[in-house]
Motif scaffolding. Structure first.
Motif, PDB file in Angstrom:
ATOM      1  N   LEU A 186       0.831  -1.204   0.000  1.00 17.41           N
ATOM      2  CA  LEU A 186       0.000   0.000   0.000  1.00 17.41           C
ATOM      3  C   LEU A 186       0.864   1.252   0.000  1.00 17.41           C
ATOM      4  CD1 LEU A 186      -2.653   1.617   0.423  1.00 17.41           C
ATOM      5  CD2 LEU A 186      -2.429   1.136   2.878  1.00 17.41           C
ATOM      6  N   ARG A 187       1.955   1.236   0.742  1.00 20.44           N
ATOM      7  CA  ARG A 187       2.785   2.421   0.924  1.00 20.44           C
ATOM      8  C   ARG A 187       4.040   2.417   0.052  1.00 20.44           C
ATOM      9  NH1 ARG A 187       0.140   4.601   5.005  1.00 20.44           N
ATOM     10  NH2 ARG A 187      -1.238   3.157   6.135  1.00 20.44           N
ATOM     11  N   ASN A 188       4.117   1.401  -0.854  1.00 14.19           N
ATOM     12  CA  ASN A 188       5.267   1.305  -1.763  1.00 14.19           C
ATOM     13  C   ASN A 188       6.576   1.378  -0.982  1.00 14.19           C
ATOM     14  OD1 ASN A 188       6.492   1.004  -4.281  1.00 14.19           O
ATOM     15  ND2 ASN A 188       6.678   3.212  -4.590  1.00 14.19           N
ATOM     16  N   ALA A 189       6.649   0.581   0.072  1.00 15.14           N
ATOM     17  CA  ALA A 189       7.792   0.613   0.978  1.00 15.14           C
ATOM     18  C   ALA A 189       8.432  -0.763   1.079  1.00 15.14           C
ATOM     19  CB  ALA A 189       7.338   1.061   2.367  1.00 15.14           C
ATOM     20  N   ALA A 190       9.689  -0.780   1.484  1.00 11.17           N
ATOM     21  CA  ALA A 190      10.390  -2.045   1.710  1.00 11.17           C
ATOM     22  C   ALA A 190       9.821  -2.730   2.949  1.00 11.17           C
ATOM     23  CB  ALA A 190      11.883  -1.797   1.889  1.00 11.17           C
ATOM     24  N   LEU A 191       9.809  -4.063   2.908  1.00  6.52           N
ATOM     25  CA  LEU A 191       9.359  -4.861   4.046  1.00  6.52           C
ATOM     26  C   LEU A 191      10.584  -5.454   4.727  1.00  6.52           C
ATOM     27  CD1 LEU A 191       7.178  -6.238   5.749  1.00  6.52           C
ATOM     28  CD2 LEU A 191       7.104  -8.069   4.031  1.00  6.52           C
ATOM     29  N   ARG A 192      10.731  -5.163   6.005  1.00 12.31           N
ATOM     30  CA  ARG A 192      11.868  -5.668   6.772  1.00 12.31           C
ATOM     31  C   ARG A 192      11.333  -6.618   7.846  1.00 12.31           C
ATOM     32  NH1 ARG A 192      14.249   0.059   8.173  1.00 12.31           N
ATOM     33  NH2 ARG A 192      15.466  -1.100   9.706  1.00 12.31           N
ATOM     34  N   VAL A 193      11.658  -7.885   7.707  1.00 11.37           N
ATOM     35  CA  VAL A 193      11.181  -8.910   8.637  1.00 11.37           C
ATOM     36  C   VAL A 193      12.277  -9.156   9.666  1.00 11.37           C
ATOM     37  CG1 VAL A 193      10.264 -11.232   8.861  1.00 11.37           C
ATOM     38  CG2 VAL A 193       9.865  -9.940   6.750  1.00 11.37           C
ATOM     39  N   VAL A 194      11.938  -8.932  10.922  1.00 15.73           N
ATOM     40  CA  VAL A 194      12.929  -9.007  11.999  1.00 15.73           C
ATOM     41  C   VAL A 194      12.559 -10.117  12.969  1.00 15.73           C
ATOM     42  CG1 VAL A 194      14.059  -7.749  13.875  1.00 15.73           C
ATOM     43  CG2 VAL A 194      13.378  -6.524  11.800  1.00 15.73           C
ATOM     44  N   PHE A 195      13.523 -10.988  13.220  1.00 15.72           N
ATOM     45  CA  PHE A 195      13.355 -12.044  14.217  1.00 15.72           C
ATOM     46  C   PHE A 195      14.276 -11.715  15.381  1.00 15.72           C
ATOM     47  CE2 PHE A 195      14.690 -16.293  15.882  1.00 15.72           C
ATOM     48  CZ  PHE A 195      13.463 -16.672  16.399  1.00 15.72           C
ATOM     49  N   CYS A 196      13.693 -11.311  16.507  1.00 19.03           N
ATOM     50  CA  CYS A 196      14.472 -10.965  17.696  1.00 19.03           C
ATOM     51  C   CYS A 196      14.534 -12.188  18.616  1.00 19.03           C
ATOM     52  CB  CYS A 196      13.823  -9.799  18.439  1.00 19.03           C
ATOM     53  SG  CYS A 196      13.678  -8.270  17.477  1.00 19.03           S
ATOM     54  N   HIS A 197      15.735 -12.573  18.976  1.00 14.25           N
ATOM     55  CA  HIS A 197      15.882 -13.741  19.853  1.00 14.25           C
ATOM     56  C   HIS A 197      17.068 -13.519  20.773  1.00 14.25           C
ATOM     57  CE1 HIS A 197      19.325 -15.871  17.683  1.00 14.25           C
ATOM     58  NE2 HIS A 197      19.131 -14.779  17.012  1.00 14.25           N
ATOM     59  N   HIS A 198      17.180 -14.365  21.768  1.00 12.39           N
ATOM     60  CA  HIS A 198      18.265 -14.251  22.749  1.00 12.39           C
ATOM     61  C   HIS A 198      19.070 -15.544  22.753  1.00 12.39           C
ATOM     62  CE1 HIS A 198      16.508 -10.552  24.279  1.00 12.39           C
ATOM     63  NE2 HIS A 198      15.343 -11.161  24.331  1.00 12.39           N
ATOM     64  N   THR A 199      20.390 -15.409  22.740  1.00 14.49           N
ATOM     65  CA  THR A 199      21.257 -16.592  22.725  1.00 14.49           C
ATOM     66  C   THR A 199      21.580 -17.074  24.134  1.00 14.49           C
ATOM     67  OG1 THR A 199      23.285 -15.258  22.747  1.00 14.49           O
ATOM     68  CG2 THR A 199      22.331 -15.805  20.598  1.00 14.49           C
ATOM     69  N   GLY A 200      21.497 -16.176  25.105  1.00 16.62           N
ATOM     70  CA  GLY A 200      21.904 -16.535  26.460  1.00 16.62           C
ATOM     71  C   GLY A 200      23.409 -16.560  26.620  1.00 16.62           C
ATOM     72  N   SER A 201      24.126 -16.039  25.608  1.00 10.59           N
ATOM     73  CA  SER A 201      25.589 -16.041  25.644  1.00 10.59           C
ATOM     74  C   SER A 201      26.108 -14.619  25.497  1.00 10.59           C
ATOM     75  CB  SER A 201      26.152 -16.911  24.514  1.00 10.59           C
ATOM     76  OG  SER A 201      27.558 -16.754  24.425  1.00 10.59           O
ATOM     77  N   ALA A 202      27.196 -14.316  26.235  1.00 10.19           N
ATOM     78  CA  ALA A 202      27.826 -12.999  26.123  1.00 10.19           C
ATOM     79  C   ALA A 202      28.969 -13.017  25.111  1.00 10.19           C
ATOM     80  CB  ALA A 202      28.348 -12.557  27.496  1.00 10.19           C
ATOM     81  N   ASP A 203      29.208 -14.179  24.508  1.00 10.83           N
ATOM     82  CA  ASP A 203      30.304 -14.313  23.554  1.00 10.83           C
ATOM     83  C   ASP A 203      29.904 -13.740  22.200  1.00 10.83           C
ATOM     84  OD1 ASP A 203      31.595 -16.280  21.275  1.00 10.83           O
ATOM     85  OD2 ASP A 203      32.991 -15.791  22.904  1.00 10.83           O
ATOM     86  N   ASP A 204      30.678 -12.772  21.690  1.00  8.66           N
ATOM     87  CA  ASP A 204      30.349 -12.106  20.434  1.00  8.66           C
ATOM     88  C   ASP A 204      30.310 -13.077  19.260  1.00  8.66           C
ATOM     89  OD1 ASP A 204      30.136  -9.700  21.699  1.00  8.66           O
ATOM     90  OD2 ASP A 204      32.137  -8.987  21.151  1.00  8.66           O
ATOM     91  N   ARG A 205      31.253 -14.014  19.229  1.00  9.13           N
ATOM     92  CA  ARG A 205      31.285 -14.955  18.111  1.00  9.13           C
ATOM     93  C   ARG A 205      30.060 -15.864  18.134  1.00  9.13           C
ATOM     94  NH1 ARG A 205      36.337 -18.909  16.352  1.00  9.13           N
ATOM     95  NH2 ARG A 205      35.261 -19.883  14.578  1.00  9.13           N
ATOM     96  N   ALA A 206      29.694 -16.327  19.330  1.00  9.99           N
ATOM     97  CA  ALA A 206      28.506 -17.176  19.454  1.00  9.99           C
ATOM     98  C   ALA A 206      27.252 -16.405  19.055  1.00  9.99           C
ATOM     99  CB  ALA A 206      28.370 -17.674  20.895  1.00  9.99           C
ATOM    100  N   THR A 207      27.199 -15.139  19.420  1.00  9.79           N
ATOM    101  CA  THR A 207      26.054 -14.303  19.055  1.00  9.79           C
ATOM    102  C   THR A 207      25.973 -14.133  17.545  1.00  9.79           C
ATOM    103  OG1 THR A 207      26.107 -13.092  21.151  1.00  9.79           O
ATOM    104  CG2 THR A 207      25.016 -12.018  19.294  1.00  9.79           C
ATOM    105  N   HIS A 208      27.122 -13.864  16.917  1.00 11.38           N
ATOM    106  CA  HIS A 208      27.161 -13.699  15.460  1.00 11.38           C
ATOM    107  C   HIS A 208      26.719 -14.976  14.755  1.00 11.38           C
ATOM    108  CE1 HIS A 208      28.482 -12.381  11.514  1.00 11.38           C
ATOM    109  NE2 HIS A 208      29.158 -13.513  11.401  1.00 11.38           N
ATOM    110  N   ASP A 209      27.226 -16.127  15.227  1.00 11.45           N
ATOM    111  CA  ASP A 209      26.850 -17.398  14.603  1.00 11.45           C
ATOM    112  C   ASP A 209      25.362 -17.664  14.776  1.00 11.45           C
ATOM    113  OD1 ASP A 209      29.437 -17.819  13.816  1.00 11.45           O
ATOM    114  OD2 ASP A 209      29.946 -19.180  15.485  1.00 11.45           O
ATOM    115  N   SER A 210      24.839 -17.336  15.936  1.00 10.87           N
ATOM    116  CA  SER A 210      23.413 -17.543  16.182  1.00 10.87           C
ATOM    117  C   SER A 210      22.569 -16.669  15.263  1.00 10.87           C
ATOM    118  CB  SER A 210      23.089 -17.232  17.650  1.00 10.87           C
ATOM    119  OG  SER A 210      21.704 -17.342  17.887  1.00 10.87           O
TER     120      SER A 210
END
Length: 285
Positions: free
Chosen positions: A176-200
């Motif tokens: 309707l608004r001729n706009a891009a659709l951005r689908v976001v999945f927000c989740h939590h890894t339970g890890s403070a490790d940056d690499r683990a977060t990136h992989d997740s």
């Protein structure tokens, strides 16, 4: 009464500039559905707020003025929409929830006449978001800089049974608004490790892309982006480098909805001029 015939896009009018802006925003919703745009001004009956019977003529005149102002603004757009107006004597929340039973959508301003505090969400809008019997749009004026395209449509999904309904609603809004659709999945890894977060995030995004494949095939002209993040939706919106004009969410993710409606979420959405559509399931009385 046939609920299909009774459908309309309802807009709560209270005489504020925000309400008129909301009515203008809702024009496209009504035109796209080929249904009337019904402007409803709700006036609390005396003795609410210490008013007496002598105040009724004044209140009626104020309601008629507010409705006429909003209708004139809509007519000036030249859009092919049928406008209906109605004054209802009741409590605003009660009246709009009742109207939602036969509405395609109910639209209200995020901040109405009696809610001037920046970042504060009006109580009527908050109550409607969880109690209405149809989708609810909580509208903020979009501030688009000169030469800049309007923002995209963000839909937040969470691997629930509501996801298909949310994607369908967000797709409708994006087209309707001729706009891009951005689908976001927000989740939590339970890890403070940056690499683990990136992989997740990488795995979650790949899974999300596979889920969206048929939506991309169905709407090849629609610009669909997908991302999985290990932060809350409000944090994602606060740090997004892309403009957002509308967020589509479901009513059953109470934590996410409360976050968006709370002070932090309201401040982020206010700064962006971003509206919300809460996609309630239709529930008829």
């Amino acid at each position: 009464m046939d609920h299909q015939q009774a459908k309309s896009v309802v807009v709560g009018i209270d005489g504020s500039k925000a309400a008129t802006s909301t009515a203008l925003w809702a024009v496209g919703e009504a035109v796209s559905r080929d249904v009337p745009l019904r402007l409803v001004c709700v006036v609390a009956e005396p003795p609410a707020d210490g008013r007496g019977p002598d105040d009724i003529p004044r209140d009626r005149t104020a309601a008629e003025t507010a409705l006429r102002r909003a209708a004139t603004a809509i007519e000036s757009t030249g859009q092919p929409v049928k406008i209906e107006t109605q004054t209802v004597w009741a409590e605003p929340i009660e009246a709009l929830i009742r109207a939602s039973a036969t509405a395609a959508m109910v639209c209200v301003g995020a901040i109405g006449l009696h809610h001037f505090q920046v970042g504060r969400l009006g109580s009527t809008a908050a109550a409607l978001s969880v109690s209405a019997r149809c989708p609810v749009a909580i509208v903020r004026s979009q501030r688009t800089r000169p030469g800049r395209q309007p923002g995209g449509i963000v839909v937040a999904i969470s691997s629930s049974s509501d996801d298909e309904m949310l994607l369908a609603a967000a797709t409708t809004e994006a087209r309707l608004r001729n706009a891009a659709l951005r689908v976001v999945f927000c989740h939590h890894t339970g890890s403070a490790d940056d690499r683990a977060t990136h992989d997740s995030e990488r795995r979650a995004t790949a899974h999300l892309d596979s889920r969206l494949a048929r939506w991309r095939r169905r709407y090849p002209d629609l610009d669909v982006e997908s991302t999985a993040v290990c932060v809350s939706l409000v944090d994602y919106l606060a740090h997004s480098h892309q403009a957002v004009q509308l967020v589509v969410v479901g009513p059953h993710d109470c934590e996410r909805l409360n976050e968006l409606m709370g002070p932090a979420g309201s401040a982020v959405l206010q700064e962006a001029g971003c509206s919300i559509v809460v996609v309630n399931h239709p529930r008829h009385l």
